[in-house]
Design a protein around this motif. Sequence first.
Motif, PDB file in Angstrom:
ATOM      1  N   PHE A 166     -46.867 -44.906  13.169  1.00 37.18           N
ATOM      2  CA  PHE A 166     -47.676 -44.608  14.352  1.00 37.18           C
ATOM      3  C   PHE A 166     -49.168 -44.701  14.053  1.00 37.18           C
ATOM      4  CE2 PHE A 166     -43.817 -42.893  16.259  1.00 37.18           C
ATOM      5  CZ  PHE A 166     -43.991 -43.212  17.591  1.00 37.18           C
ATOM      6  N   ILE A 167     -49.575 -44.263  12.865  1.00 35.46           N
ATOM      7  CA  ILE A 167     -50.992 -44.390  12.485  1.00 35.46           C
ATOM      8  C   ILE A 167     -51.390 -45.863  12.467  1.00 35.46           C
ATOM      9  CG2 ILE A 167     -52.649 -44.070  10.598  1.00 35.46           C
ATOM     10  CD1 ILE A 167     -51.115 -41.493   9.869  1.00 35.46           C
ATOM     11  N   THR A 168     -50.508 -46.697  11.928  1.00 33.21           N
ATOM     12  CA  THR A 168     -50.767 -48.145  11.888  1.00 33.21           C
ATOM     13  C   THR A 168     -50.895 -48.712  13.295  1.00 33.21           C
ATOM     14  OG1 THR A 168     -49.482 -48.263   9.843  1.00 33.21           O
ATOM     15  CG2 THR A 168     -49.947 -50.341  10.959  1.00 33.21           C
ATOM     16  N   ILE A 169     -50.018 -48.259  14.197  1.00 34.94           N
ATOM     17  CA  ILE A 169     -50.039 -48.743  15.589  1.00 34.94           C
ATOM     18  C   ILE A 169     -51.364 -48.387  16.269  1.00 34.94           C
ATOM     19  CG2 ILE A 169     -49.091 -48.365  17.905  1.00 34.94           C
ATOM     20  CD1 ILE A 169     -46.342 -48.287  16.697  1.00 34.94           C
ATOM     21  N   VAL A 170     -51.754 -47.105  16.214  1.00 38.44           N
ATOM     22  CA  VAL A 170     -52.955 -46.678  16.951  1.00 38.44           C
ATOM     23  C   VAL A 170     -54.222 -47.280  16.350  1.00 38.44           C
ATOM     24  CG1 VAL A 170     -51.948 -44.575  17.907  1.00 38.44           C
ATOM     25  CG2 VAL A 170     -53.093 -44.465  15.676  1.00 38.44           C
ATOM     26  N   LEU A 171     -54.263 -47.411  15.023  1.00 39.96           N
ATOM     27  CA  LEU A 171     -55.451 -48.022  14.409  1.00 39.96           C
ATOM     28  C   LEU A 171     -55.493 -49.526  14.676  1.00 39.96           C
ATOM     29  CD1 LEU A 171     -55.670 -46.182  10.940  1.00 39.96           C
ATOM     30  CD2 LEU A 171     -57.066 -45.804  12.980  1.00 39.96           C
ATOM     31  N   GLY A 172     -54.315 -50.155  14.714  1.00 43.60           N
ATOM     32  CA  GLY A 172     -54.269 -51.600  14.940  1.00 43.60           C
ATOM     33  C   GLY A 172     -54.537 -52.000  16.382  1.00 43.60           C
ATOM     34  N   LEU A 173     -54.187 -51.113  17.334  1.00 41.20           N
ATOM     35  CA  LEU A 173     -54.277 -51.479  18.751  1.00 41.20           C
ATOM     36  C   LEU A 173     -55.398 -50.754  19.503  1.00 41.20           C
ATOM     37  CD1 LEU A 173     -50.462 -51.592  19.681  1.00 41.20           C
ATOM     38  CD2 LEU A 173     -51.960 -53.500  19.053  1.00 41.20           C
ATOM     39  N   GLN A 174     -56.178 -49.879  18.818  1.00 39.43           N
ATOM     40  CA  GLN A 174     -57.195 -49.082  19.513  1.00 39.43           C
ATOM     41  C   GLN A 174     -58.304 -49.931  20.143  1.00 39.43           C
ATOM     42  OE1 GLN A 174     -60.464 -48.833  18.013  1.00 39.43           O
ATOM     43  NE2 GLN A 174     -59.861 -50.063  16.252  1.00 39.43           N
ATOM     44  N   ASP A 175     -58.531 -51.134  19.629  1.00 34.21           N
ATOM     45  CA  ASP A 175     -59.553 -51.996  20.236  1.00 34.21           C
ATOM     46  C   ASP A 175     -58.932 -53.144  21.025  1.00 34.21           C
ATOM     47  OD1 ASP A 175     -58.532 -53.279  18.054  1.00 34.21           O
ATOM     48  OD2 ASP A 175     -60.452 -54.015  17.296  1.00 34.21           O
ATOM     49  N   VAL A 176     -57.617 -53.064  21.237  1.00 25.80           N
ATOM     50  CA  VAL A 176     -56.907 -54.120  21.976  1.00 25.80           C
ATOM     51  C   VAL A 176     -56.412 -53.600  23.317  1.00 25.80           C
ATOM     52  CG1 VAL A 176     -54.934 -55.704  21.950  1.00 25.80           C
ATOM     53  CG2 VAL A 176     -56.192 -55.235  19.822  1.00 25.80           C
ATOM     54  N   ASN A 210     -62.187 -47.153  19.061  1.00 22.95           N
ATOM     55  CA  ASN A 210     -61.984 -46.963  20.498  1.00 22.95           C
ATOM     56  C   ASN A 210     -60.744 -46.079  20.716  1.00 22.95           C
ATOM     57  OD1 ASN A 210     -64.141 -48.772  21.173  1.00 22.95           O
ATOM     58  ND2 ASN A 210     -62.759 -50.478  20.705  1.00 22.95           N
ATOM     59  N   ASP A 211     -60.548 -45.660  21.962  1.00 23.13           N
ATOM     60  CA  ASP A 211     -59.353 -44.872  22.327  1.00 23.13           C
ATOM     61  C   ASP A 211     -59.151 -43.685  21.383  1.00 23.13           C
ATOM     62  OD1 ASP A 211     -59.108 -47.001  24.028  1.00 23.13           O
ATOM     63  OD2 ASP A 211     -57.302 -47.836  23.105  1.00 23.13           O
ATOM     64  N   VAL A 212     -60.252 -43.049  20.967  1.00 20.85           N
ATOM     65  CA  VAL A 212     -60.186 -42.090  19.853  1.00 20.85           C
ATOM     66  C   VAL A 212     -59.291 -40.868  20.127  1.00 20.85           C
ATOM     67  CG1 VAL A 212     -62.308 -40.822  20.432  1.00 20.85           C
ATOM     68  CG2 VAL A 212     -61.589 -40.985  18.063  1.00 20.85           C
ATOM     69  N   PRO A 213     -59.181 -40.356  21.367  1.00 24.65           N
ATOM     70  CA  PRO A 213     -58.236 -39.242  21.563  1.00 24.65           C
ATOM     71  C   PRO A 213     -56.795 -39.638  21.236  1.00 24.65           C
ATOM     72  CG  PRO A 213     -59.736 -39.405  23.427  1.00 24.65           C
ATOM     73  CD  PRO A 213     -59.919 -40.647  22.609  1.00 24.65           C
ATOM     74  N   VAL A 214     -56.414 -40.864  21.611  1.00 25.50           N
ATOM     75  CA  VAL A 214     -55.047 -41.329  21.345  1.00 25.50           C
ATOM     76  C   VAL A 214     -54.866 -41.633  19.862  1.00 25.50           C
ATOM     77  CG1 VAL A 214     -53.288 -43.039  21.947  1.00 25.50           C
ATOM     78  CG2 VAL A 214     -54.900 -42.255  23.679  1.00 25.50           C
ATOM     79  N   ASP A 244     -55.946 -50.750  26.495  1.00 27.62           N
ATOM     80  CA  ASP A 244     -56.577 -49.669  27.246  1.00 27.62           C
ATOM     81  C   ASP A 244     -56.049 -48.338  26.737  1.00 27.62           C
ATOM     82  OD1 ASP A 244     -57.825 -48.490  29.879  1.00 27.62           O
ATOM     83  OD2 ASP A 244     -55.734 -47.816  29.879  1.00 27.62           O
ATOM     84  N   ILE A 245     -56.879 -47.294  26.791  1.00 26.78           N
ATOM     85  CA  ILE A 245     -56.517 -45.988  26.230  1.00 26.78           C
ATOM     86  C   ILE A 245     -55.211 -45.445  26.811  1.00 26.78           C
ATOM     87  CG2 ILE A 245     -57.954 -44.706  27.903  1.00 26.78           C
ATOM     88  CD1 ILE A 245     -58.566 -42.725  25.611  1.00 26.78           C
ATOM     89  N   HIS A 246     -54.999 -45.665  28.127  1.00 25.29           N
ATOM     90  CA  HIS A 246     -53.785 -45.129  28.759  1.00 25.29           C
ATOM     91  C   HIS A 246     -52.553 -45.956  28.402  1.00 25.29           C
ATOM     92  CE1 HIS A 246     -57.090 -43.485  31.292  1.00 25.29           C
ATOM     93  NE2 HIS A 246     -56.385 -42.394  31.069  1.00 25.29           N
ATOM     94  N   LEU A 247     -52.726 -47.261  28.223  1.00 27.81           N
ATOM     95  CA  LEU A 247     -51.611 -48.103  27.785  1.00 27.81           C
ATOM     96  C   LEU A 247     -51.198 -47.746  26.363  1.00 27.81           C
ATOM     97  CD1 LEU A 247     -52.505 -51.659  29.163  1.00 27.81           C
ATOM     98  CD2 LEU A 247     -50.620 -50.166  29.870  1.00 27.81           C
ATOM     99  N   LEU A 248     -52.194 -47.478  25.516  1.00 31.14           N
ATOM    100  CA  LEU A 248     -51.894 -47.097  24.136  1.00 31.14           C
ATOM    101  C   LEU A 248     -51.170 -45.747  24.096  1.00 31.14           C
ATOM    102  CD1 LEU A 248     -52.104 -47.784  21.163  1.00 31.14           C
ATOM    103  CD2 LEU A 248     -54.361 -46.715  21.104  1.00 31.14           C
ATOM    104  N   LEU A 249     -51.625 -44.803  24.921  1.00 31.08           N
ATOM    105  CA  LEU A 249     -50.964 -43.500  24.993  1.00 31.08           C
ATOM    106  C   LEU A 249     -49.527 -43.655  25.486  1.00 31.08           C
ATOM    107  CD1 LEU A 249     -51.074 -40.403  24.792  1.00 31.08           C
ATOM    108  CD2 LEU A 249     -51.941 -40.359  27.140  1.00 31.08           C
TER     109      LEU A 249
END
Length: 361
Positions: A313-323, A249-253, A325-330
């Motif tokens: 950062f890679i760990t963060i985005v992969l760990g939180l991409q399904d948790v 999920n959130d693949v652009p971010v 929202d895309i804008h919160l992750l960005l």
Amino acid sequence: MGPMFSVIFAFVTAFIVTYFAIPSIINIAEKKNLFDVPNQRSSHTRKTPSLGGIGIFAGAIFSIVFWTPFQAFGSLQFILCGFIILFLVGAKDDVLPMDPYKKMIAQFLAAAIIVFKTEVRISSLYGLFGVTAPMPEWLVIPISIFTVLVIINAFNLIDGIDGLAGSLGVIICGTLGCWFFVAGNWDLATVAFATVGAIVAFLRYNFSPAKIFMGDTGSLMIGLASAVLVLSFIELNSKLPVGTPYKLNDVPVVGIGIMIIPLFDTLRVFITRIIRGNSPFKADRRHIHHLLIDYGFSHMKATGILVSVNVFFITIVLGLQDVLDIHLLLLLVILIATGLTYFLHKANLEKKQQRDNDKPA
């Protein structure tokens, strides 16, 4: 031979070709006096050959052509055309510096060939800024070309200290290559790991004290490889059926997070230059690796810190991409990156002030 072994052999082949090519390139550069001479912006103090990108290009391209079946990956010929254009321009610039605008025209041509002739493009924002529908072709083309140009130049700009651009290239291409491998996309996995193999061999000669730099030839090639891989990753991931184990999920971010150090540093430097009334393309010592060197870290420590931050950062985005929202992750990614840079900049100013205070009157 199964496709899995092709990916492994692509890495090994690229490594071997580059590993044995680099000493010859160093020898030729020394005999022909083809050196990178330090200037006031340099983080180096001695003349060093800067043609390492030729070795990276040779290893990666030979391996890709040897191990990738063209009938199964028809668009590969156009990707190779893009690589060759940037190789020729980079090699020319490393020997005789070129006009920046001519370099940009060549980069634009390479990006345009790939975007027009292959599926390497951004056809939607996939939820970013609320855009989920496919974009019209007249918008897809310029956005995709612009994105490729940004990534190419981000790598070109981050190449400032020993081991940094190469190590980031290994992390970024390796991460994307692992996803293509797991997703069964062997062709792009082969491109990714051939690039990684060539870079790893080059790094053997680029870690401090560096015997050779990659030059524009190397940084432009790694930038283009990263652009092709990350745009392909975003597009292919979006086409996977819901419920597929490796669909993110959130693949652009996630793509931004994977490439955070080159992308964020380029954006930050351009913004600060504009705020100060300078051209965004005017070179200075405001890059994040310059800040770390000026603080007192060695090249290898600065490289280690930045690579570790990129992995974080890679760990963060992969760990939180399904948790998240895309804008919160960005927002989280931007806040952490901005915060870390702010504290580094503040620490640098405090250390500089302390040095000034310690100077004898």
